[in-house]
Design a protein around this motif. Sequence first.
Motif, PDB file in Angstrom:
ATOM      1  N   LEU A 174       7.342  14.365  20.628  1.00 26.34           N
ATOM      2  CA  LEU A 174       7.023  14.342  19.192  1.00 26.34           C
ATOM      3  C   LEU A 174       6.773  12.924  18.738  1.00 26.34           C
ATOM      4  O   LEU A 174       5.853  12.647  17.962  1.00 26.34           O
ATOM      5  CB  LEU A 174       8.185  14.978  18.417  1.00 26.34           C
ATOM      6  N   ALA A 175       7.602  11.998  19.214  1.00 25.81           N
ATOM      7  CA  ALA A 175       7.445  10.587  18.822  1.00 25.81           C
ATOM      8  C   ALA A 175       6.069  10.071  19.234  1.00 25.81           C
ATOM      9  O   ALA A 175       5.412   9.345  18.475  1.00 25.81           O
ATOM     10  CB  ALA A 175       8.542   9.754  19.481  1.00 25.81           C
ATOM     11  N   LEU A 176       5.636  10.507  20.443  1.00 26.00           N
ATOM     12  CA  LEU A 176       4.321  10.068  20.923  1.00 26.00           C
ATOM     13  C   LEU A 176       3.211  10.537  20.005  1.00 26.00           C
ATOM     14  O   LEU A 176       2.232   9.827  19.774  1.00 26.00           O
ATOM     15  CB  LEU A 176       4.070  10.661  22.313  1.00 26.00           C
ATOM     16  N   ARG A 177       3.408  11.758  19.503  1.00 31.01           N
ATOM     17  CA  ARG A 177       2.348  12.294  18.627  1.00 31.01           C
ATOM     18  C   ARG A 177       2.361  11.627  17.265  1.00 31.01           C
ATOM     19  O   ARG A 177       1.346  11.532  16.590  1.00 31.01           O
ATOM     20  CB  ARG A 177       2.537  13.797  18.462  1.00 31.01           C
ATOM     21  N   LEU A 178       3.525  11.138  16.841  1.00 33.60           N
ATOM     22  CA  LEU A 178       3.618  10.572  15.477  1.00 33.60           C
ATOM     23  C   LEU A 178       3.267   9.089  15.438  1.00 33.60           C
ATOM     24  O   LEU A 178       2.828   8.576  14.408  1.00 33.60           O
ATOM     25  CB  LEU A 178       5.038  10.774  14.931  1.00 33.60           C
ATOM     26  N   ILE A 179       3.509   8.416  16.562  1.00 31.77           N
ATOM     27  CA  ILE A 179       3.408   6.953  16.503  1.00 31.77           C
ATOM     28  C   ILE A 179       1.976   6.479  16.259  1.00 31.77           C
ATOM     29  O   ILE A 179       1.770   5.460  15.570  1.00 31.77           O
ATOM     30  CB  ILE A 179       4.021   6.311  17.762  1.00 31.77           C
ATOM     31  N   ARG A 180       0.993   7.142  16.799  1.00 31.31           N
ATOM     32  CA  ARG A 180      -0.436   6.781  16.615  1.00 31.31           C
ATOM     33  C   ARG A 180      -0.646   5.291  16.784  1.00 31.31           C
ATOM     34  O   ARG A 180      -0.423   4.728  17.831  1.00 31.31           O
ATOM     35  CB  ARG A 180      -0.933   7.283  15.273  1.00 31.31           C
ATOM     36  N   ASP A 181      -1.088   4.623  15.687  1.00 30.35           N
ATOM     37  CA  ASP A 181      -1.401   3.195  15.804  1.00 30.35           C
ATOM     38  C   ASP A 181      -0.259   2.308  15.341  1.00 30.35           C
ATOM     39  O   ASP A 181      -0.372   1.076  15.374  1.00 30.35           O
ATOM     40  CB  ASP A 181      -2.640   2.851  14.969  1.00 30.35           C
ATOM     41  N   ALA A 182       0.799   2.913  14.871  1.00 30.71           N
ATOM     42  CA  ALA A 182       1.888   2.089  14.312  1.00 30.71           C
ATOM     43  C   ALA A 182       2.531   1.291  15.424  1.00 30.71           C
ATOM     44  O   ALA A 182       2.702   1.790  16.535  1.00 30.71           O
ATOM     45  CB  ALA A 182       2.928   3.001  13.648  1.00 30.71           C
ATOM     46  N   PRO A 183       2.905   0.039  15.162  1.00 30.93           N
ATOM     47  CA  PRO A 183       3.543  -0.785  16.187  1.00 30.93           C
ATOM     48  C   PRO A 183       4.926  -0.246  16.561  1.00 30.93           C
ATOM     49  O   PRO A 183       5.372  -0.374  17.689  1.00 30.93           O
ATOM     50  CB  PRO A 183       3.659  -2.152  15.540  1.00 30.93           C
ATOM     51  N   PHE A 184       5.597   0.348  15.610  1.00 26.94           N
ATOM     52  CA  PHE A 184       6.880   0.988  15.884  1.00 26.94           C
ATOM     53  C   PHE A 184       7.170   1.950  14.732  1.00 26.94           C
ATOM     54  O   PHE A 184       6.555   1.876  13.671  1.00 26.94           O
ATOM     55  CB  PHE A 184       8.026  -0.017  16.074  1.00 26.94           C
ATOM     56  N   LEU A 185       8.167   2.801  14.983  1.00 32.71           N
ATOM     57  CA  LEU A 185       8.581   3.748  13.950  1.00 32.71           C
ATOM     58  C   LEU A 185      10.073   3.591  13.711  1.00 32.71           C
ATOM     59  O   LEU A 185      10.814   3.265  14.646  1.00 32.71           O
ATOM     60  CB  LEU A 185       8.316   5.195  14.385  1.00 32.71           C
ATOM     61  N   PRO A 186      10.515   3.794  12.472  1.00 31.56           N
ATOM     62  CA  PRO A 186      11.955   3.712  12.213  1.00 31.56           C
ATOM     63  C   PRO A 186      12.632   4.998  12.685  1.00 31.56           C
ATOM     64  O   PRO A 186      12.086   6.097  12.540  1.00 31.56           O
ATOM     65  CB  PRO A 186      12.030   3.602  10.687  1.00 31.56           C
ATOM     66  N   VAL A 187      13.815   4.845  13.247  1.00 33.26           N
ATOM     67  CA  VAL A 187      14.651   6.000  13.622  1.00 33.26           C
ATOM     68  C   VAL A 187      15.814   6.016  12.638  1.00 33.26           C
ATOM     69  O   VAL A 187      16.588   5.049  12.583  1.00 33.26           O
ATOM     70  CB  VAL A 187      15.164   5.880  15.063  1.00 33.26           C
ATOM     71  N   VAL A 188      15.894   7.060  11.850  1.00 36.57           N
ATOM     72  CA  VAL A 188      16.864   7.091  10.765  1.00 36.57           C
ATOM     73  C   VAL A 188      17.876   8.215  10.987  1.00 36.57           C
ATOM     74  O   VAL A 188      17.642   9.151  11.741  1.00 36.57           O
ATOM     75  CB  VAL A 188      16.161   7.271   9.401  1.00 36.57           C
ATOM     76  N   PRO A 213       0.857  -1.207   0.000  1.00 35.89           N
ATOM     77  CA  PRO A 213       0.000   0.000   0.000  1.00 35.89           C
ATOM     78  C   PRO A 213       0.892   1.257   0.000  1.00 35.89           C
ATOM     79  O   PRO A 213       2.070   1.201   0.353  1.00 35.89           O
ATOM     80  CB  PRO A 213      -0.793  -0.101   1.313  1.00 35.89           C
ATOM     81  N   SER A 214       0.260   2.354  -0.427  1.00 32.57           N
ATOM     82  CA  SER A 214       1.053   3.585  -0.603  1.00 32.57           C
ATOM     83  C   SER A 214       1.266   4.357   0.695  1.00 32.57           C
ATOM     84  O   SER A 214       1.776   5.441   0.687  1.00 32.57           O
ATOM     85  CB  SER A 214       0.367   4.493  -1.634  1.00 32.57           C
ATOM     86  N   GLY A 215       0.847   3.801   1.769  1.00 35.56           N
ATOM     87  CA  GLY A 215       0.982   4.525   3.048  1.00 35.56           C
ATOM     88  C   GLY A 215       2.435   4.792   3.397  1.00 35.56           C
ATOM     89  O   GLY A 215       3.331   4.030   3.072  1.00 35.56           O
ATOM     90  N   ARG A 216       2.631   5.883   4.057  1.00 36.48           N
ATOM     91  CA  ARG A 216       4.000   6.284   4.434  1.00 36.48           C
ATOM     92  C   ARG A 216       4.092   6.233   5.961  1.00 36.48           C
ATOM     93  O   ARG A 216       3.253   6.769   6.671  1.00 36.48           O
ATOM     94  CB  ARG A 216       4.245   7.706   3.934  1.00 36.48           C
ATOM     95  N   LEU A 217       5.162   5.635   6.440  1.00 32.97           N
ATOM     96  CA  LEU A 217       5.369   5.566   7.885  1.00 32.97           C
ATOM     97  C   LEU A 217       6.170   6.787   8.328  1.00 32.97           C
ATOM     98  O   LEU A 217       7.205   7.097   7.731  1.00 32.97           O
ATOM     99  CB  LEU A 217       6.176   4.293   8.180  1.00 32.97           C
ATOM    100  N   PRO A 218       5.705   7.498   9.363  1.00 25.45           N
ATOM    101  CA  PRO A 218       6.518   8.632   9.841  1.00 25.45           C
ATOM    102  C   PRO A 218       7.868   8.128  10.320  1.00 25.45           C
ATOM    103  O   PRO A 218       7.955   7.031  10.883  1.00 25.45           O
ATOM    104  CB  PRO A 218       5.717   9.189  11.012  1.00 25.45           C
ATOM    105  N   LEU A 267      14.794   1.450  16.311  1.00 24.34           N
ATOM    106  CA  LEU A 267      13.346   1.320  16.206  1.00 24.34           C
ATOM    107  C   LEU A 267      12.741   1.828  17.511  1.00 24.34           C
ATOM    108  O   LEU A 267      13.343   1.676  18.584  1.00 24.34           O
ATOM    109  CB  LEU A 267      12.961  -0.148  16.012  1.00 24.34           C
ATOM    110  N   LEU A 268      11.539   2.411  17.391  1.00 23.23           N
ATOM    111  CA  LEU A 268      10.899   2.966  18.592  1.00 23.23           C
ATOM    112  C   LEU A 268       9.437   2.583  18.609  1.00 23.23           C
ATOM    113  O   LEU A 268       8.698   2.875  17.670  1.00 23.23           O
ATOM    114  CB  LEU A 268      11.031   4.489  18.593  1.00 23.23           C
ATOM    115  N   SER A 269       9.014   1.923  19.683  1.00 28.87           N
ATOM    116  CA  SER A 269       7.606   1.553  19.827  1.00 28.87           C
ATOM    117  C   SER A 269       7.025   2.318  21.001  1.00 28.87           C
ATOM    118  O   SER A 269       7.750   2.948  21.772  1.00 28.87           O
ATOM    119  CB  SER A 269       7.481   0.051  20.065  1.00 28.87           C
ATOM    120  N   LEU A 270       5.721   2.219  21.185  1.00 25.64           N
ATOM    121  CA  LEU A 270       5.057   2.905  22.280  1.00 25.64           C
ATOM    122  C   LEU A 270       5.554   2.377  23.622  1.00 25.64           C
ATOM    123  O   LEU A 270       5.776   3.157  24.567  1.00 25.64           O
ATOM    124  CB  LEU A 270       3.540   2.716  22.158  1.00 25.64           C
TER     125      LEU A 270
END
Lengths: 628, 429
Positions: free
Chosen positions: A581-595, A566-571, A606-609
């Motif tokens: 800021l991470a808390l506001r971006l993570i929403r429902d994602a299981p984790f976010l990449p830290v680049v 799918p075309s979705g983009r992960l923050p 990687l950063l999860s809730l």
Amino acid sequence: MSEPQRPNERSPEAEPWSARNAEQSQVKTEDVPDWSAELPGERGKSTFAQRLKAVVLEALERARAGLSMREDNFFLLLSVIIGLYAGLAVVCFRIAIDYTRLWLLGSGINPGPIRVVLVPTVAGLLLAFIVLRIFPRVKGSGVTQTKSAVYIYDGYISFDTVIGKFLTCALAIGSGQSLGPEDPSLQMGAGIASALGRRLHLSREKGRLIAPVGAAAGLAAAFNAPITAVLFVIEEVIGTWSAGILGAVVLAAVAAVVVMRLFLGAQPLFQIPPYSMAHPTELLSYAALGVLGGIMSLIFVKLLRWVRARTRRLPRWTLYLQPALAGMMIGGIGLKFPQIMGAGYEYMDQAMHGQFLWRTLVALALLKVLATSLSISSGAPGGMFAPALFVGAMVGAAVGTLQHQFFPGAAGPLGAYALVGMGTLFAGFLRAPMTSVFMVLEVSGNYSIIVPVIISNAIAYVIGRRFQQTAIFDLMTREEGLDLPSMEEGREQTTLLVENAMRKPAGLILKASDLVADAYSRLGDMTEDPLLVSYDTGRWTLVHKSALQDAARAGKGGQPLSQVLPSGRLPRLHPDQSLDLALRLIRDAPFLPVVHRADARHLVGLLSLDDILAAYRRASIIKSGAVE
Amino acid sequence: MEFSQVCPKCGRTIPQGQIVCHCSMRPRRYWLHSRETILLLCVLGLVVAFGITGFAAQLYHGRRAELARSWFDRGNAELKAGRAAAALSDFRAALVYAQRELSRDEQQQYELNFVRALIATGNSDAARSYLLDMWDRAPGNSPVNLELAHLTARMGNDADAKRYYNGAILGVWDQDAGDVLRRRLDVRLELYHYLMDRGEKTEAQAVLLAMATAIPPDPALHAQVGQLMLQAGQPQQALQQFQQALRLDSRNYEAMAGAGEADFQLGNDRDAVRYLENAIREDAQQKRRPGARANDSGSRETEQAHVVENLAIAQATLALDPSRLGLDPRERARRAIRDYDAAVIRIESCAKEHGIALPEPSRNLTPFTDAASDELAEVTLARHIEQLDPLMEFIFEMESAATENCGPPADATNAAIVRIGTRTHASHT
């Protein structure tokens, strides 16, 4: 003393106006009726007066429509108007103080002994009555009261507070109480802004912000120093740096200063010769001044607290007598040292010009501390800025005099020492280090003195903070039962960053150019789900194992992942960003990449809730451990 | 009259008993409460507020300026009356009110008077410190430099005093051009006297020379400077100043007398006589003018006496000098013998009084000194005119002995003979 206001308890007048705003701000131009309509009983006829009235009203309506503008622009325009009004008010305030002093104490610099004792005493009685009976909200310096208004009462300051502050402070300072005009100017400016904001139906959020705009204008006019006022309001009143309000604060401050200079002159408050270092060892004397200034700040705070504590324990009926008693004591000191009465700017100037012996300077500094403590604790309304500057000037001039006496080859102008001394007390006593540096520069118009100022201020600030953690304004608000934010304490709090919470990347990381079949075959017994997919453009996304499986079974094994995902983009995050800021971006994602900032394709973590919450928990454990 | 039941404007039914609809009954005044209207009113209010504040500020500034001046005047009165402590307090008050209210020149004057009060109360150190602070703010300010010069001179700090005097001369005076030149000259004169008092003649003369080049076209000033140059032993430069003064004012008495004196000192007796005669004539004319010099002090009379004396001596010198150009031997001899006679009378009178030994002439002079008559002596001397100089030397010897034992000559003749002898002696040594 007044009853402390409970947090979140709004003043009765505060609510209605903010509630009214919401309705009245919805009025539209097209709702205006046709003014040429006939009045009842006059159908078919309109007199000249009626036609004229209709024309005037229509012209006003056009002007009104022409003034319609966006909220942001309106706020900025309002800031300028507030600045002008605040400037005018402060000019009148200064004139009122001077005339009061002339009337009560005469024009000589050494008033007669009877006047010196009687005037502050009688004025104190009158002050107590006015403050307790007529204007109960004018007590205090004005800074903490303005801050309370911003944080507790949605920026509400009644206009009668402005009037009361004007009258009572003019009387207090003019009669010789050891207080200054700057803090009351700050509150008056805030009050004017609040009143204008209410009349102009500002939104609740803007209404809260308009008070500091007026506060900056009032203080800028009082000091004739716009940068100082802006910095102080941000440091002490607002407590945070907010780009949204900065423009308005600056505009208001500048407008107020323009008005002040127009009527009361553009000369700096103190004139000292251009400073140039006589010898590098001279800086040691400024360091010594910083130490002494820090000690004097501590003495000031401790004495003030002690006297306030004693006066608060007295019976309530003594509130009517306390200002008079304080006035009498100050008058008694004034018999020998009239310099400690009032704001004392002319004596600071004399100290800068070497007109006192060093013993006299030290005595004046100590007596001023005592006198100011008495005035403030008695409930007389007025400010602490001028007394702090006075004490600093005396300490600085004393150090300078001794330096000239013992080390003449390494001594700069005496005025420079007095000036630096002022900044030192500002930093150590009022705990506004940034403001103090700019204050010295602006009141003297002398940039070359910045190095000694910074050295001295830094030392005084460190000493003050080491032995008295809470600044004087915060102390006073807490004694009133209020819990307001403090920028100083905010500085102490560490901001948690992404790098404090992230974990190292592990498991399979797919590329968007990988074929579905290849990716599926590599899954194996991996338990991680979903999996990270990286694009060459630095974009990241997630893919579930089940989705890969479905794509493979649907015969899309030969296609790259980019075509089936799918075309979705992960923050994406960076290690130096805050966890907030991470808390506001993570929403429902299981984790976010830290680049990496230089290469978004380079994954550093990687950063999860759960990771975020664990980091906060660790931080609070550490803090509570430190407190224990 | 029939009324429509439905309002044509808003379309609502007009209630029973009403003539017009609510929407037309009275204007809805919500526009008065609109933001833009209030903004307009705020702006109008600002204009009014500016007006009120401007008026208040004007009164305020006027009051402060008035207080500054009144305390300043009071301070001056106290200082004049010798109450320095009270003056100090008054000046302090004046300075407080003067700040930002008065011009810089006025404020500076207040500060300088405050410093004078500090000095008068014995606070020289505080005064110095205050002045140095003023100097730091404006190093090129001449009044401040001058005050510092006075103070440091009083404190015995010569080096600083000279520095500040020079600062005052070369600095800025906030006055019009004519006054500035005058003020600079006055300071130079002060410095000159200061240097002379300390025996620094060379430096003083340098100041005098510098002064000479900077004098405005004022005959009185030129004459004054000329007098100083005479006192400093510079008659040639003094003569130039007096001549300049006479070019500007040909009837300036001081310039005439001074030029006569300068020429007299330079030995230009003919010019000296001319100037001195003019000076006497001018003095007589000034005395004849009604109301003129009614307040003359005795100094003018003394000066006039000196002029008369110098004139007599110069005239006598012209009449008695045998070495003047254009004289024939007989005339030279006559003058020399007359000089001899006068010298003899003086030395004999002195010898009688003090019992000194009379100088003996040399043998070659005895034909003239022991001649039976003056005429014979003249004739003999005219024939042996080469003996004129030795004779004049002998006359000089007699006069010197008389001066040494009995004081300077009291009459013009002997004074002239002394001058002639001195010149002759100087030309031979």
